[in-house]
Write an enzyme that holds these catalytic residues in place. Structure first.
Site, mmCIF file in Angstrom:
data_model
loop_
_atom_site.group_PDB
_atom_site.id
_atom_site.type_symbol
_atom_site.label_atom_id
_atom_site.label_comp_id
_atom_site.label_asym_id
_atom_site.label_seq_id
_atom_site.Cartn_x
_atom_site.Cartn_y
_atom_site.Cartn_z
ATOM 1 N N THR A 1 28.291 -110.597 -36.206
ATOM 2 C CA THR A 1 27.782 -111.748 -35.447
ATOM 3 C C THR A 1 26.474 -111.334 -34.787
ATOM 4 O O THR A 1 26.154 -110.147 -34.688
ATOM 5 C CB THR A 1 28.744 -112.154 -34.318
ATOM 6 O OG1 THR A 1 28.795 -111.084 -33.353
ATOM 7 C CG2 THR A 1 30.126 -112.464 -34.837
ATOM 8 N N ASP A 2 25.750 -112.319 -34.283
ATOM 9 C CA ASP A 2 24.639 -111.991 -33.406
ATOM 10 C C ASP A 2 25.249 -111.619 -32.044
ATOM 11 O O ASP A 2 26.437 -111.840 -31.792
ATOM 12 C CB ASP A 2 23.667 -113.171 -33.298
ATOM 13 C CG ASP A 2 22.279 -112.711 -32.824
ATOM 14 O OD1 ASP A 2 22.178 -111.609 -32.250
ATOM 15 O OD2 ASP A 2 21.295 -113.452 -33.012
ATOM 16 N N TRP A 3 24.433 -111.076 -31.177
ATOM 17 C CA TRP A 3 24.941 -110.467 -29.938
ATOM 18 C C TRP A 3 25.582 -111.487 -28.987
ATOM 19 O O TRP A 3 24.953 -112.452 -28.606
ATOM 20 C CB TRP A 3 23.798 -109.706 -29.258
ATOM 21 C CG TRP A 3 23.737 -108.264 -29.704
ATOM 22 C CD1 TRP A 3 23.662 -107.158 -28.896
ATOM 23 C CD2 TRP A 3 23.768 -107.746 -31.044
ATOM 24 N NE1 TRP A 3 23.656 -106.008 -29.648
ATOM 25 C CE2 TRP A 3 23.719 -106.327 -30.972
ATOM 26 C CE3 TRP A 3 23.870 -108.312 -32.313
ATOM 27 C CZ2 TRP A 3 23.753 -105.500 -32.097
ATOM 28 C CZ3 TRP A 3 23.902 -107.484 -33.440
ATOM 29 C CH2 TRP A 3 23.838 -106.123 -33.312
#
Ligand code: BGC
Length: 786
Positions: free
Chosen positions: A710-712
């Site tokens: 995932t993105d952060w």
């Protein structure tokens, strides 16, 4: 004891010498790339190249306050030095107006740009300028009749541009500067040190003689600009975006920037696909455009169509006086009838060698027939339609006369897909009817995803407990990854699907994430810990360690030189190895849907082919160095305003022909092992937990077998429309994602995930969780084996 200390000391010396040698190698490659990416849009009366010993007066604070890159994670590189434009010019044999340079230097000292380092992405798009009064211009003109004006802009993560003065448009101060300088100087050259294209109406207003997008060229950008201005490098950069007369001419301008939702009403008509089909008269500089100091002739020969490919040669001849390189762009002009489609599409490109005056080179092209295909939304299939296709060898999207014809006898389905990613909300989108722009209704979702999920759950393996198999046994091939993963308990598996960051102490300081064998439970199996860090413009090391800043993605794509990009990323990889970083969080290949997107600088183009080719080149380059990269962000992360929440509603066809096509190309052209999803919801589901996006299209249809992160601190939801949350890790795994980035402390994730509850409630199966673990272990094996 002393001997050990001495040995350590010499080892450190050796390492630092090695790494500074590596950094200077990256710096030379970055300089070359920055110079090749410069796009010259105007050069009246051969204003450029400047003559040796030319006298020049340089204006604009960014000659000194040079923007090396955009803002946010994709630009945070601590460089050992930056060569600005003024210094770059001073290194050449020019006579620089040092009085003016001193005035700027003093003024900048007294007018620094205040950036609050504690506020994320607080850099202003544009910085205050020294006032160039008529007197200032007049007195500088006594020194030289040539003026160079540097105009700077920046944008980035969570900082979209706006169609306002000081952002996309020039502000009053800049207009005054241009006006006063134009009045006094015979020759005016403007350099655009920007992260993306800006409004260009001022070029004709002030009759500017030479205009160059020098972009943000990394730490060597000033030298690269001087290389082109002096003629040491012949400009060969070409636009990867269309520059329209006005921002409102872009078809996206009406549906970009919404806080809650954006309908992608322009559909497949993005960038030149729109302008060349419906609004050619609105274009100032077409896609693919760029001037050179010489001229080239292109001739097609040896055309041959076989079962899979269209083969031909293009003879490139330098018919001008200077030595230079040419970009050969291959466009397809499809038949007008059948499914509505843009009038032209880029299907291949190549760059020549440096050709001296009179020299020729033959470039061979082999274009897959699949490049003729369009996505038939009714049939959910890629088809090639019967009819007459023209294939061109061009210098830009407008230069279509050198061409040959291919007659396709029969309409054929070349790939049958399943419907996926259809929008759940109705909207009208642009289409082409009788050659004119019209609107029709986007086709809406017709299927039930829960049924699909239920029908394709992977088998679960019984948890065997510790059988003594170590990670090293899997690497040696003594044990299969599946047997190895079967040993892991639910707690182990849950820990494995989390990354820790930023600045995890478990890996070298200053990185974005650590992942792998981070808990005692996982360590006992010998699972290594890998480090990942940003990003596309060089290594982001938040502990202050230095790395080489390379040019921004748009500049790299503007080179149209995939070999150069590959070589540059091999150098970046060469910096990752001694810094103990395994995985780069880049490159980014989101589409330049709209010129105001703040992160356009990290991405390549409005066109998916050039995006995919450049992304593949970056991955191939990193892998050649023994490390790896992550393609990001999937998908449609085309806006920074409210980027974590803003919903994108897009047709299935636009998803496949535009927004996922670059990824599809990159997967074909390189062996990608890591992807990052984006924050935003897409057609009803957050991307990090979007089953249709991840499982159905990326994994099943594109055949991607690597690790998906995932993105952060991304949000996720579930298929039955549960509210988004950062704890719904089960939603991510169910969708086909593998690892959540990031948690602060891997030892305390109990309240931060719902894996156990989901397993108990049958909202997740053990098999799905084990699949994610397999993908992570397989990536770790690759990273260690290199
Ligand atoms: C960005 C990613 C980046 C990550 C780690 C996020 O905010 O969107 O592109 O890789 O942070 O820095």
């Amino acid at each position: 004891m002393i001997v050990n200390k001495l040995i350590k000391h010499f080892e450190n010396l050796k390492n630092s010498a090695m790494s500074s040698a590596r950094m200077s190698e990256t710096a030379s490659a970055a300089r070359r790339a920055a110079a090749e990416g410069i796009v010259m849009l105007e050069n009246k009366n051969n204003t450029l190249p400047l003559k040796r010993n030319a006298r020049i007066s340089v204006f604009g604070r960014c000659q000194i306050d040079y923007n090396i890159g955009g803002t946010g994670s994709g630009g945070m590189v601590n460089t050992p030095y930056t060569v600005n434009i003024l210094d770059g010019l001073r290194e050449k044999e020019f006579e620089v107006n040092e009085n003016l340079a001193n005035t700027y230097q003093d003024w900048i000292k007294n007018n620094p740009v205040e950036i609050d380092k504690n506020v994320w992405a607080s850099q202003p798009h544009c910085r205050a300028e020294l006032e160039v009064t008529p007197d200032v211009a007049k007195s500088a003109a006594e020194f030289s009749d040539t003026a160079i004006i540097v105009i700077g802009r920046t944008a980035g993560e969570e900082q979209d541009n706006s169609d306002k003065e000081g952002s996309y448009r020039l502000n009053n101060e800049e207009h005054k500067m241009l006006e006063n300088i134009r009045r006094e100087f015979k020759r005016v050259i403007v350099l655009l040190n920007t992260s993306n294209i800006i409004d260009m109406s001022w070029v004709s207003k002030y009759g500017i003689d030479a205009v160059l997008y020098i972009w943000q060229g990394g730490q060597e950008g000033g030298r690269a600009a001087a290389d082109v201005l002096s003629g040491d490098v012949c400009p060969s950069g070409r636009l990867t975006d269309t520059i329209a007369a006005d921002y409102t001419d872009y078809p996206t301008s009406k549906n970009f920037g919404g806080i809650h939702r954006n309908y992608y009403a322009e559909d497949i008509y993005v960038g030149y696909r729109y302008f060349e089909t419906f609004a050619a008269d609105k274009v100032l500089y077409p896609f693919g455009y760029g001037l050179s100091y010489t001229d080239f002739e292109l001739k097609i020969s040896n055309t041959n169509i076989n079962q899979n490919n269209i083969e031909f040669d293009v003879l490139v001849k330098n018919v001008g006086k200077a030595s230079g390189t040419e970009v050969v762009q291959i466009y397809l002009i499809p038949p007008e009838d059948g499914i509505d489609k843009p009038t032209v599409k880029l299907i291949d490109f190549a760059k020549s060698w440096l050709l001296h005056s009179g020299e020729t080179e033959v470039l061979h092209f082999s274009v897959p027939l699949s490049q003729l295909a369009v996505f038939d939304e009714d049939k959910a299939a890629w088809i090639t339609e019967r009819g007459r296709y023209r294939i061109t060898a061009s210098k830009n999207v407008r230069d279509l006369s050198e061409c040959f014809v291919y007659n396709c006898e029969k309409t054929k389905v070349i790939k049958q897909c399943k419907h996926n990613l259809m929008p759940h909300l109705p909207f009208k989108r642009i289409c082409r009817k009788n050659g004119q722009q019209a609107y029709d209704d986007a086709l809406l979702k017709t299927y039930n995803i829960e049924d699909r999920i239920a029908g394709s759950l992977p088998a679960s393996m019984n948890i065997t407990g510790d059988k003594g198999y170590k990670f090293s046994d899997v690497c040696r091939g003594n044990v299969s990854v599946r047997e190895f993963v079967a040993q892991l308990s639910v707690d182990d598996l849950t820990a494995l699907i989390h990354g820790e960051g930023m600045n995890s102490q478990k890996v070298r300081a200053g990185t974005g994430a650590a992942f792998g064998g981070m808990t005692e439970g996982l360590k006992k199996y010998g699972i290594p810990i890998a480090a990942a860090t940003d990003g596309p413009s060089g290594l982001r090391l938040d502990n202050g360690d230095k790395a080489t800043a390379i040019p921004i993605g748009t500049a790299l794509a503007s080179t149209w030189n995939k070999q150069l990009v590959e070589d540059l990323y091999t150098c970046v990889g060469g910096e990752m190895l001694p810094a103990n970083i395994d995985l780069l969080l880049g490159p980014g290949l989101n589409i330049h849907r709209d010129p105001l997107c703040g992160r356009n600088f990290e991405y390549y183009s409005e066109d998916p082919l050039i995006s995919g080719v450049m992304a593949a080149a970056a991955i191939n380059g990193l892998q050649r160095a023994g490390v790896d990269g992550t393609l990001k962000h999937f998908a449609v992360n085309n806006q920074e305003e409210n980027r974590k929440r803003v919903a994108s509603i897009v047709s299935e066809r636009a998803m496949r022909e535009i927004y996922l096509k670059g990824l599809e190309y990159a997967l074909e052209m390189s062996d990608v092992h890591a992807l990052m999803t984006s924050y935003n919801p897409l057609n009803g589901h957050w991307c990090a937990s979007n089953y249709e996006l991840i499982h159905e299209v990326i994994r099943e249809e594109f055949g991607f077998r690597g690790m998906i992160m995932t993105d952060w601190w991304a949000d996720m939801d579930g298929e039955s429309d549960s509210a988004p949350s950062k704890t719904n890790k089960a939603g991510m795994i169910r969708a086909g994602g593998d690892i959540y980035m990031v948690v602060r402390d891997i030892e305390s994730i109990e309240g931060e995930n719902n894996i156990k509850q989901a397993l108990d409630n049958n909202a997740l199966t053990l098999g799905e969780l084990q699949e994610a673990a397999i993908n992570i272990i397989e990536l770790l094996i690759r990273l260690r084996k290199k």
